[in-house]
Scaffold this motif. Structure first.
Motif, PDB file in Angstrom:
ATOM      1  N   MET A 412      -0.687  11.143 -13.365  1.00 46.82           N
ATOM      2  CA  MET A 412      -1.924  10.869 -14.104  1.00 46.82           C
ATOM      3  C   MET A 412      -2.790   9.829 -13.385  1.00 46.82           C
ATOM      4  O   MET A 412      -3.707   9.260 -13.966  1.00 46.82           O
ATOM      5  N   LYS A 413      -2.461   9.540 -12.117  1.00 53.00           N
ATOM      6  CA  LYS A 413      -3.295   8.615 -11.342  1.00 53.00           C
ATOM      7  C   LYS A 413      -4.594   9.304 -10.935  1.00 53.00           C
ATOM      8  O   LYS A 413      -4.643  10.532 -10.858  1.00 53.00           O
ATOM      9  N   GLN A 414      -5.598   8.468 -10.643  1.00 49.82           N
ATOM     10  CA  GLN A 414      -6.900   9.025 -10.286  1.00 49.82           C
ATOM     11  C   GLN A 414      -7.459   8.352  -9.035  1.00 49.82           C
ATOM     12  O   GLN A 414      -7.249   7.170  -8.816  1.00 49.82           O
ATOM     13  N   ILE A 415      -8.193   9.124  -8.248  1.00 48.03           N
ATOM     14  CA  ILE A 415      -8.941   8.539  -7.128  1.00 48.03           C
ATOM     15  C   ILE A 415     -10.371   9.063  -7.174  1.00 48.03           C
ATOM     16  O   ILE A 415     -10.628  10.100  -7.795  1.00 48.03           O
ATOM     17  N   ARG A 416     -11.256   8.339  -6.509  1.00 46.63           N
ATOM     18  CA  ARG A 416     -12.664   8.790  -6.423  1.00 46.63           C
ATOM     19  C   ARG A 416     -12.934   9.272  -5.009  1.00 46.63           C
ATOM     20  O   ARG A 416     -12.571   8.613  -4.037  1.00 46.63           O
ATOM     21  N   VAL A 417     -13.553  10.433  -4.922  1.00 46.54           N
ATOM     22  CA  VAL A 417     -13.868  10.971  -3.594  1.00 46.54           C
ATOM     23  C   VAL A 417     -15.263  11.588  -3.619  1.00 46.54           C
ATOM     24  O   VAL A 417     -15.741  11.996  -4.674  1.00 46.54           O
ATOM     25  N   PRO A 418     -15.920  11.667  -2.458  1.00 46.33           N
ATOM     26  CA  PRO A 418     -17.247  12.303  -2.415  1.00 46.33           C
ATOM     27  C   PRO A 418     -17.165  13.744  -2.900  1.00 46.33           C
ATOM     28  O   PRO A 418     -16.170  14.423  -2.659  1.00 46.33           O
ATOM     29  N   ARG A 419     -18.183  14.191  -3.574  1.00 42.36           N
ATOM     30  CA  ARG A 419     -18.162  15.515  -4.201  1.00 42.36           C
ATOM     31  C   ARG A 419     -18.447  16.632  -3.216  1.00 42.36           C
ATOM     32  O   ARG A 419     -18.318  17.806  -3.555  1.00 42.36           O
ATOM     33  N   TYR A 420     -18.870  16.304  -1.998  1.00 45.21           N
ATOM     34  CA  TYR A 420     -19.310  17.360  -1.080  1.00 45.21           C
ATOM     35  C   TYR A 420     -18.155  18.264  -0.707  1.00 45.21           C
ATOM     36  O   TYR A 420     -17.034  17.801  -0.492  1.00 45.21           O
ATOM     37  N   ILE A 421     -18.446  19.538  -0.614  1.00 46.42           N
ATOM     38  CA  ILE A 421     -17.396  20.541  -0.564  1.00 46.42           C
ATOM     39  C   ILE A 421     -16.415  20.319   0.594  1.00 46.42           C
ATOM     40  O   ILE A 421     -15.211  20.402   0.398  1.00 46.42           O
ATOM     41  N   GLY A 422     -16.952  19.995   1.782  1.00 52.03           N
ATOM     42  CA  GLY A 422     -16.061  19.829   2.933  1.00 52.03           C
ATOM     43  C   GLY A 422     -15.006  18.771   2.665  1.00 52.03           C
ATOM     44  O   GLY A 422     -13.812  19.002   2.793  1.00 52.03           O
ATOM     45  N   GLU A 423     -15.467  17.616   2.214  1.00 50.63           N
ATOM     46  CA  GLU A 423     -14.603  16.470   1.931  1.00 50.63           C
ATOM     47  C   GLU A 423     -13.630  16.758   0.784  1.00 50.63           C
ATOM     48  O   GLU A 423     -12.433  16.520   0.870  1.00 50.63           O
ATOM     49  N   LEU A 424     -14.193  17.318  -0.281  1.00 50.41           N
ATOM     50  CA  LEU A 424     -13.398  17.585  -1.482  1.00 50.41           C
ATOM     51  C   LEU A 424     -12.329  18.633  -1.183  1.00 50.41           C
ATOM     52  O   LEU A 424     -11.167  18.509  -1.586  1.00 50.41           O
ATOM     53  N   LYS A 425     -12.718  19.638  -0.452  1.00 51.86           N
ATOM     54  CA  LYS A 425     -11.783  20.720  -0.116  1.00 51.86           C
ATOM     55  C   LYS A 425     -10.639  20.176   0.746  1.00 51.86           C
ATOM     56  O   LYS A 425      -9.467  20.426   0.481  1.00 51.86           O
ATOM     57  N   ARG A 426     -11.002  19.388   1.771  1.00 53.44           N
ATOM     58  CA  ARG A 426      -9.979  18.833   2.664  1.00 53.44           C
ATOM     59  C   ARG A 426      -9.003  17.944   1.890  1.00 53.44           C
ATOM     60  O   ARG A 426      -7.797  18.015   2.061  1.00 53.44           O
ATOM     61  N   THR A 427      -9.565  17.109   1.015  1.00 48.62           N
ATOM     62  CA  THR A 427      -8.706  16.196   0.252  1.00 48.62           C
ATOM     63  C   THR A 427      -7.776  16.981  -0.671  1.00 48.62           C
ATOM     64  O   THR A 427      -6.576  16.735  -0.719  1.00 48.62           O
ATOM     65  N   LEU A 428      -8.332  17.953  -1.391  1.00 45.38           N
ATOM     66  CA  LEU A 428      -7.500  18.732  -2.320  1.00 45.38           C
ATOM     67  C   LEU A 428      -6.439  19.528  -1.576  1.00 45.38           C
ATOM     68  O   LEU A 428      -5.293  19.620  -2.014  1.00 45.38           O
ATOM     69  N   GLU A 429      -6.816  20.075  -0.423  1.00 46.06           N
ATOM     70  CA  GLU A 429      -5.841  20.823   0.371  1.00 46.06           C
ATOM     71  C   GLU A 429      -4.670  19.934   0.766  1.00 46.06           C
ATOM     72  O   GLU A 429      -3.508  20.323   0.660  1.00 46.06           O
ATOM     73  N   ALA A 430      -5.009  18.716   1.214  1.00 47.86           N
ATOM     74  CA  ALA A 430      -3.950  17.780   1.631  1.00 47.86           C
ATOM     75  C   ALA A 430      -3.059  17.428   0.444  1.00 47.86           C
ATOM     76  O   ALA A 430      -1.835  17.401   0.546  1.00 47.86           O
ATOM     77  N   LYS A 431      -3.679  17.173  -0.707  1.00 44.17           N
ATOM     78  CA  LYS A 431      -2.876  16.785  -1.877  1.00 44.17           C
ATOM     79  C   LYS A 431      -2.022  17.957  -2.353  1.00 44.17           C
ATOM     80  O   LYS A 431      -0.867  17.771  -2.745  1.00 44.17           O
ATOM     81  N   LEU A 432      -2.577  19.161  -2.320  1.00 46.40           N
ATOM     82  CA  LEU A 432      -1.806  20.343  -2.747  1.00 46.40           C
ATOM     83  C   LEU A 432      -0.649  20.613  -1.794  1.00 46.40           C
ATOM     84  O   LEU A 432       0.333  21.242  -2.159  1.00 46.40           O
ATOM     85  N   SER A 433      -0.782  20.134  -0.550  1.00 46.60           N
ATOM     86  CA  SER A 433       0.325  20.312   0.408  1.00 46.60           C
ATOM     87  C   SER A 433       1.307  19.157   0.360  1.00 46.60           C
ATOM     88  O   SER A 433       2.149  19.027   1.245  1.00 46.60           O
ATOM     89  N   GLY A 434       1.128  18.250  -0.593  1.00 50.77           N
ATOM     90  CA  GLY A 434       2.149  17.231  -0.788  1.00 50.77           C
ATOM     91  C   GLY A 434       1.771  15.833  -0.319  1.00 50.77           C
ATOM     92  O   GLY A 434       2.574  14.913  -0.411  1.00 50.77           O
ATOM     93  N   GLU A 435       0.553  15.641   0.181  1.00 49.30           N
ATOM     94  CA  GLU A 435       0.160  14.283   0.581  1.00 49.30           C
ATOM     95  C   GLU A 435       0.054  13.420  -0.677  1.00 49.30           C
ATOM     96  O   GLU A 435      -0.555  13.844  -1.662  1.00 49.30           O
ATOM     97  N   PRO A 436       0.670  12.208  -0.656  1.00 51.78           N
ATOM     98  CA  PRO A 436       0.578  11.354  -1.857  1.00 51.78           C
ATOM     99  C   PRO A 436      -0.879  11.061  -2.220  1.00 51.78           C
ATOM    100  O   PRO A 436      -1.737  10.950  -1.341  1.00 51.78           O
ATOM    101  N   LEU A 437      -1.117  10.942  -3.519  1.00 54.03           N
ATOM    102  CA  LEU A 437      -2.493  10.783  -3.985  1.00 54.03           C
ATOM    103  C   LEU A 437      -3.152   9.544  -3.407  1.00 54.03           C
ATOM    104  O   LEU A 437      -4.341   9.537  -3.098  1.00 54.03           O
TER     105      LEU A 437
END
Ligand code: GAP
Length: 452
Positions: A412-437
């Motif tokens: 239930m932790k939260q982080i703030r990230v830029p909304r732009y698709i490139g950045e958001l996509k890369r971050t979500l991909e990394a987190k979905l692959s197991g990178e700690p939040l």
């Protein structure tokens, strides 16, 4: 935490994972329909299996053979004569049982006296073509394996494979089970993921051990807890007619330990039978040892539906949350039906355009869901209950700084990230692959917080 089957059935129905088949007509027993979330979960299971067993290996190729096969197939395979369960009827209440389920010798429902066991063939029959007579009888396949054996030579030659190599297939199978139940554990129509792995006979035992380990690890890598899995060797008197030895990978289901996957040493039974019944030589010329022989087969055979049930049960968790209970499906991200939920903080009209923009961008990359109904807290809980690993929240601050919140299901932790698709996509991909939040990409203006 342990969850009982009733609770799981209810969650699956309520959230749209699994419905009783033909429910509006009162249901068709032991047939199940996978709703919008269930179909994604099943696709993900099959995709994870195909990826690990076919795509990432160089010694296995795929096949999709037809469900209806030449009827001689099932004579050769032993199913016409041997694929039968002993069945008994209760003389009092007329209920029909598998003899195995009536070990006490009396009807498990009413205690009535039972008839002598009779053999009941589990294959569904139908007619091929317009004439409905004995000569037109065909069967709905009870396993996908035989489609692999009859294509052994064609696949090997066209794929230019040498032993050891395997053929993998995912598809529906049908068994007219006498007693069913335990939700999708035993149904009359189900999906299988099977590999027939062809090897030189004197290497078969080593390959059997290899596959036991490989397949066990597949489940644990996808999140099933080790303590809920075990290997069980079949006793001589429970071996199927084709098997020299067999192990089950068992899962601790709510009704007890039960088979999730069977891994059998089939010897040369099938290729020998098909050689005999078809008159086609299915032997293999081994260029390394300059000899001709019938390959032996190791067969890891898994059920998609049973896997789905095990993954759901194992992922289920409840934890205290203020005055309530938070229900979380801690599904592995690869299996989660929805990867990302897009949640505007409220239905305030200034938030919706940005939220819909983010949704339009992200759904090109992930299976996403947009939800703006009810309070944000309730929407997080809804996503937790269906196993969505991440939610992206758009709030009033987002309109000013073009940042959005990513909230993680498990912590239930939260982080703030830029909304732009490139950045958001890369971050979500990394987190979905197991990178700690809390691993934040460099150079961004991020903050860490908790759901408040
Ligand atoms: N070709 C080998 C074979 O068919 P099996 O142990 O009869 O072996 C393999 O079936 C797997 O298929 C089982 O481990 C189980 O996961 C699944 N399965 C079998 N019968 C099923 C049924 N009636 N409903 C759901 N899954 C079933």
């Amino acid at each position: 935490m342990k969850v009982d089957m009733e609770k799981m059935v209810s969650l699956c129905k309520r959230r749209g994972f699994i419905f009783q088949s033909s429910e509006i007509y009162g249901g068709l027993s032991s047939c199940w329909d996978y709703g919008p979330l269930g179909v994604e979960l099943k696709r993900n299971i099959k995709e994870a299996w195909w990826r690990a067993m076919v795509q990432e290996r160089e010694d296995i190729v795929g096949l999709d053979s037809s469900i209806l096969m030449h009827p001689k197939t099932w004579v050769a395979s032993g199913h016409v004569d041997g694929f039968a369960d002993p069945m008994v009827d209760c003389k009092e209440c007329r209920q029909r049982w598998r003899a195995d389920d009536t070990k006490d010798g009396r009807c498990p429902d009413c205690g009535g006296e039972l008839t002598e066991p009779r053999m009941f063939n589990l294959m569904f029959k139908t007619f091929f073509g317009p004439v409905e007579d004995e000569t037109a009888t065909v069967y709905l396949r009870p396993e996908t394996a035989q489609g692999i054996f009859v294509n052994f030579a064609s696949v090997m030659n066209t794929a230019r494979k040498k032993l050891p190599f395997g053929i993998a297939q995912i598809g529906k199978a049908f068994r007219n089970e006498i007693t069913t139940g335990n939700f999708i554990f035993r149904s009359r129509e189900f999906e299988m993921m099977e590999i027939e792995f062809f090897v030189k006979p004197d290497t078969a035992d080593a390959w059997l051990n290899y596959w036991l380990e490989e397949r066990f690890n597949w489940y644990t890598k996808l999140g099933i807890k080790g303590e809920n899995l075990r290997l069980r060797q079949h006793a001589k008197d429970e071996l199927a007619h084709y098997a020299r030895s067999c192990y089950d990978i068992e899962y601790l289901f709510p009704m007890g330990w039960a088979e999730l996957e069977g891994i059998a040493h089939r010897g040369d039974f099938d290729l020998a039978q098909h050689t005999q019944f078809s008159g086609k030589d299915l032997s293999y010329f081994d260029p390394d040892s300059n000899e001709r022989y019938l390959p032996y087969v190791i067969e890891p055979s898994a059920g998609v539906d049973r896997s789905a049930l095990a993954f759901l049960l194992d992922a289920y968790d409840e934890e205290p949350d203020k005055d309530e209970i938070r229900v979380v499906l801690r599904l592995h991200p690869d299996l989660a039906p929805i990867k990302v939920a897009i949640l505007p903080l409220s239905r305030n009209e200034s938030l919706i355009p940005m939220a819909r923009d983010v949704y339009a961008d992200l759904r090109k990359c992930f299976v996403t869901q947009f939800d703006d109904a009810q309070s944000i807290g309730r929407r997080y809980r809804r996503q937790d209950e269906i196993g969505t690993p991440f939610s992206v929240t758009i709030d009033f601050q987002s309109l000013e700084d073009n940042q959005v919140t990513i909230r993680e299901r498990d912590s239930m932790k939260q982080i703030r990230v830029p909304r732009y698709i490139g950045e958001l996509k890369r971050t979500l991909e990394a987190k979905l692959s197991g990178e700690p939040l809390d691993v934040l990409p460099p150079g961004g203006s991020y903050w860490l917080g908790f759901e408040g």
